[in-house]
Design a protein around this motif. Structure first.
Motif, PDB file in Angstrom:
ATOM      1  N   SER A 219       0.822  -1.205   0.000  1.00  0.00           N
ATOM      2  CA  SER A 219       0.000   0.000   0.000  1.00  0.00           C
ATOM      3  C   SER A 219       0.860   1.259   0.000  1.00  0.00           C
ATOM      4  N   ASN A 220       0.254   2.354  -0.438  1.00  0.00           N
ATOM      5  CA  ASN A 220       0.977   3.633  -0.493  1.00  0.00           C
ATOM      6  C   ASN A 220       1.410   4.096   0.888  1.00  0.00           C
ATOM      7  N   ALA A 221       0.584   3.842   1.899  1.00  0.00           N
ATOM      8  CA  ALA A 221       0.904   4.313   3.240  1.00  0.00           C
ATOM      9  C   ALA A 221       2.046   3.542   3.878  1.00  0.00           C
ATOM     10  N   GLY A 222       2.157   2.250   3.579  1.00  0.00           N
ATOM     11  CA  GLY A 222       3.173   1.437   4.234  1.00  0.00           C
ATOM     12  C   GLY A 222       4.395   1.167   3.405  1.00  0.00           C
ATOM     13  N   LEU A 223       4.447   1.668   2.177  1.00  0.00           N
ATOM     14  CA  LEU A 223       5.579   1.342   1.301  1.00  0.00           C
ATOM     15  C   LEU A 223       6.892   1.899   1.828  1.00  0.00           C
ATOM     16  N   ALA A 224       6.860   3.045   2.486  1.00  0.00           N
ATOM     17  CA  ALA A 224       8.099   3.681   2.943  1.00  0.00           C
ATOM     18  C   ALA A 224       8.566   3.165   4.296  1.00  0.00           C
ATOM     19  N   GLU A 225       7.810   2.273   4.946  1.00  0.00           N
ATOM     20  CA  GLU A 225       8.180   1.782   6.261  1.00  0.00           C
ATOM     21  C   GLU A 225       9.129   0.590   6.156  1.00  0.00           C
ATOM     22  N   HIS A 226      10.093   0.544   7.038  1.00  0.00           N
ATOM     23  CA  HIS A 226      11.022  -0.581   7.177  1.00  0.00           C
ATOM     24  C   HIS A 226      11.594  -0.969   5.808  1.00  0.00           C
ATOM     25  N   GLY A 227      11.550  -2.254   5.492  1.00  0.00           N
ATOM     26  CA  GLY A 227      12.076  -2.714   4.210  1.00  0.00           C
ATOM     27  C   GLY A 227      11.007  -3.095   3.224  1.00  0.00           C
ATOM     28  N   HIS A 228       9.829  -2.496   3.357  1.00  0.00           N
ATOM     29  CA  HIS A 228       8.715  -2.863   2.491  1.00  0.00           C
ATOM     30  C   HIS A 228       9.016  -2.604   1.018  1.00  0.00           C
ATOM     31  N   SER A 229       9.524  -1.440   0.714  1.00  0.00           N
ATOM     32  CA  SER A 229       9.745  -1.089  -0.693  1.00  0.00           C
ATOM     33  C   SER A 229      10.733  -2.039  -1.350  1.00  0.00           C
ATOM     34  N   ALA A 230      11.821  -2.365  -0.668  1.00  0.00           N
ATOM     35  CA  ALA A 230      12.818  -3.269  -1.249  1.00  0.00           C
ATOM     36  C   ALA A 230      12.232  -4.653  -1.472  1.00  0.00           C
ATOM     37  N   LEU A 231      11.474  -5.151  -0.495  1.00  0.00           N
ATOM     38  CA  LEU A 231      10.906  -6.490  -0.627  1.00  0.00           C
ATOM     39  C   LEU A 231       9.895  -6.548  -1.766  1.00  0.00           C
ATOM     40  N   VAL A 232       9.007  -5.559  -1.861  1.00  0.00           N
ATOM     41  CA  VAL A 232       7.959  -5.587  -2.881  1.00  0.00           C
ATOM     42  C   VAL A 232       8.541  -5.366  -4.267  1.00  0.00           C
ATOM     43  N   LEU A 233       9.452  -4.434  -4.405  1.00  0.00           N
ATOM     44  CA  LEU A 233      10.028  -4.159  -5.726  1.00  0.00           C
ATOM     45  C   LEU A 233      10.824  -5.348  -6.241  1.00  0.00           C
ATOM     46  N   ARG A 234      11.538  -6.030  -5.376  1.00  0.00           N
ATOM     47  CA  ARG A 234      12.294  -7.209  -5.821  1.00  0.00           C
ATOM     48  C   ARG A 234      11.362  -8.385  -6.096  1.00  0.00           C
ATOM     49  N   THR A 235      10.263  -8.482  -5.345  1.00  0.00           N
ATOM     50  CA  THR A 235       9.333  -9.587  -5.562  1.00  0.00           C
ATOM     51  C   THR A 235       8.522  -9.404  -6.842  1.00  0.00           C
ATOM     52  N   LEU A 236       8.082  -8.180  -7.116  1.00  0.00           N
ATOM     53  CA  LEU A 236       7.247  -7.929  -8.295  1.00  0.00           C
ATOM     54  C   LEU A 236       8.044  -7.550  -9.528  1.00  0.00           C
ATOM     55  N   GLY A 237       9.282  -7.154  -9.349  1.00  0.00           N
ATOM     56  CA  GLY A 237      10.062  -6.691 -10.494  1.00  0.00           C
ATOM     57  C   GLY A 237      10.973  -7.731 -11.100  1.00  0.00           C
ATOM     58  N   GLY A 238      10.715  -8.999 -10.826  1.00  0.00           N
ATOM     59  CA  GLY A 238      11.566 -10.047 -11.383  1.00  0.00           C
ATOM     60  C   GLY A 238      11.333 -10.297 -12.853  1.00  0.00           C
ATOM     61  N   SER A 239      10.217  -9.861 -13.410  1.00  0.00           N
ATOM     62  CA  SER A 239       9.903 -10.055 -14.826  1.00  0.00           C
ATOM     63  C   SER A 239       9.748  -8.706 -15.502  1.00  0.00           C
ATOM     64  N   GLY A 240       9.812  -8.729 -16.828  1.00  0.00           N
ATOM     65  CA  GLY A 240       9.668  -7.485 -17.563  1.00  0.00           C
ATOM     66  C   GLY A 240       8.242  -6.979 -17.611  1.00  0.00           C
ATOM     67  N   ASP A 241       7.281  -7.899 -17.470  1.00  0.00           N
ATOM     68  CA  ASP A 241       5.866  -7.531 -17.516  1.00  0.00           C
ATOM     69  C   ASP A 241       5.209  -7.938 -16.197  1.00  0.00           C
ATOM     70  N   LEU A 242       4.411  -7.036 -15.668  1.00  0.00           N
ATOM     71  CA  LEU A 242       3.671  -7.292 -14.431  1.00  0.00           C
ATOM     72  C   LEU A 242       2.191  -7.067 -14.711  1.00  0.00           C
ATOM     73  N   VAL A 243       1.391  -8.109 -14.528  1.00  0.00           N
ATOM     74  CA  VAL A 243      -0.059  -8.013 -14.692  1.00  0.00           C
ATOM     75  C   VAL A 243      -0.660  -7.842 -13.304  1.00  0.00           C
ATOM     76  N   TRP A 244      -1.240  -6.680 -13.082  1.00  0.00           N
ATOM     77  CA  TRP A 244      -1.816  -6.315 -11.775  1.00  0.00           C
ATOM     78  C   TRP A 244      -3.311  -6.578 -11.844  1.00  0.00           C
ATOM     79  N   TYR A 245      -3.759  -7.634 -11.189  1.00  0.00           N
ATOM     80  CA  TYR A 245      -5.154  -8.089 -11.356  1.00  0.00           C
ATOM     81  C   TYR A 245      -5.856  -8.116 -10.006  1.00  0.00           C
ATOM     82  N   LEU A 246      -6.942  -7.325  -9.923  1.00  0.00           N
ATOM     83  CA  LEU A 246      -7.819  -7.311  -8.747  1.00  0.00           C
ATOM     84  C   LEU A 246      -9.196  -7.776  -9.198  1.00  0.00           C
ATOM     85  N   PRO A 247      -9.564  -9.037  -8.991  1.00  0.00           N
ATOM     86  CA  PRO A 247     -10.856  -9.548  -9.468  1.00  0.00           C
ATOM     87  C   PRO A 247     -12.029  -8.780  -8.870  1.00  0.00           C
TER      88      PRO A 247
END
Length: 398
Positions: A219-247
């Motif tokens: 979330s936008n509010a928690g991205l800057a806390e602790h190591g959230h940004s590094a963990l999320v960016l490395r987890t979601l940025g492993g591929s060239g394309d990211l499909v963001w799907y909220l059913p």
């Protein structure tokens, strides 16, 4: 011939000047200003209502609020990751099929997708990242990851505690309002609270499926806390394309929907409705019949004072209100004695007792004790009231 004071008789008369329009505005200035203000207010209201509003869906890439995911998508886009926001199951499936190396972020908080839809998405995606998935979602993917409760309040922050490169690089993350997931196979579990085998992050052995147990990481509010940004960016940025799907609700598969109440009801239910209506009509006729003509009584009704006093006495007797009855009897006695002795409305109980003692030639203490006595029971209350009545009669006869 022209003179200095006028014109000759042969000249044409001068035409009158036209009335100025400002006279009408001056006379109707108040209504005109009110109409202008109303028109401006209506225009502003219509513009505000028709203007496009921001997305309020949690973790949506178009939601700039505290619970949105716009910040993550923009940061990934600046680092060369193509973020494709899918609004439906078909759009998500088409985006995955159009890419050879894609990561699917799936946040199905209401469990709209069924087993067949989840299996098709998992087949088309290179990597799948689930955010706080439900039990049905994990069972459908059958990757050996299962739910294991919530992060205890005693662990507000969690350390990696695993050999996952992304988690070790990110470091500490927040565990508040997070969910725990365990791996029954040879996968990796990170961010485990003390004494627990489950963690906030779980992934399969081949890394094709990763589970994040907290929306605060993205979330936008928690991205800057602790190591959230590094963990999320490395987890979601492993591929060239990211499909963001909220059913959403439109992604529910109607073919597998449960039966309705009409389909589940037995065959005799249609005959039950008319029968219940018939019984209800009979009940209304039975209970709604008149019991005779109405009795009219002239108002207002005059109730004698003796009846009112007797009724109140019975109420006090039924409720055993000895103290309330004593207070009323004492107050009435003091009012009548003060009136009889002409002491005035401001006379106190001591003044009345002193005057009565002088009149009947009895000790003041005995009169005061009688007036201020508190009967302990109903029998003594009756006797006490009789003694007060005798005292009033003695005062009247003097």
């Amino acid at each position: 011939m022209t003179t200095g004071l006028g014109t000759a008789s042969g000249d044409a008369p001068t035409a009158p000047l036209p009335a100025r329009p400002s006279g009408w505005l001056r006379r109707h200035r108040g209504p005109a200003v009110a109409a202008a203000v109303f028109a401006v207010a209506m225009a502003v209201t219509i513009f505000t209502q028709l203007a496009p509003k921001g997305d309020s869906v949690p973790l949506s890439v178009r939601n700039a609020g505290p619970d949105g995911g716009r910040a993550v998508s923009e940061i990934l886009g600046r680092h060369g990751v193509k973020v494709d926001s899918a609004d439906s199951f078909g759009a998500a499936l088409a985006a995955l099929q159009a890419s050879r190396d894609s990561t699917l972020l799936l946040y199905d908080r209401n469990g709209f997708l069924d087993v067949s839809q989840l299996e098709r998405l998992a087949v088309e995606a290179t990597r799948v990242v689930l955010v706080t998935p439900r039990l049905n979602t994990l069972r459908a993917l059958d990757a050996g990851i299962s739910q294991a409760g919530v992060v205890p309040e005693t662990s507000p922050t969690l350390e990696p505690g695993c050999w996952n490169d992304d988690a070790e690089t990110a470091g500490t993350v927040s565990g508040e309002s997070g969910f725990l997931y365990g791996d029954e196979g040879d996968g990796t579990v990170c961010y485990r609270p003390p004494g627990s085998e489950a963690g906030l992050l779980a992934s399969t052995e081949d890394g094709t499926l990763t589970v994040l147990g907290s929306t605060a990481l993205i979330s936008n509010a928690g991205l800057a806390e602790h190591g959230h940004s590094a963990l999320v960016l490395r987890t979601l940025g492993g591929s060239g394309d990211l499909v963001w799907y909220l059913p959403g609700l439109g992604d529910v598969n109607g073919a597998g929907s449960p039966q309705t109440l009409s389909e589940l009801a037995p065959g005799w239910v249609p005959f039950l409705g008319p029968w219940l209506v018939f019984v209800a009509v009979l009940a209304m006729v039975w209970r709604g019949r008149r019991f005779g003509p109405l009795v009219f009584e002239p108002l207002p009704v005059v109730v004698k004072a003796a009846e009112t006093a007797e009724g109140r006495a019975r109420l006090y007797h039924d409720s055993h209100a000895v103290d309330r009855a004593r207070d009323n009897l004492r107050a009435g006695t003091l009012v009548r004695l003060a009136k009889e002795l002409r002491l005035g409305p401001d006379a106190s109980a001591d003044d009345v007792a002193r005057a009565v003692a002088r009149l009947v030639n009895r000790p003041e203490d005995s009169i005061g004790e009688l007036i201020n006595e508190r009967p302990p029971n109903e029998a003594r209350l009756v006797r006490w009231s009789q003694e007060l009545d005798e005292l009033e009669n003695e005062v009247r006869t003097r």
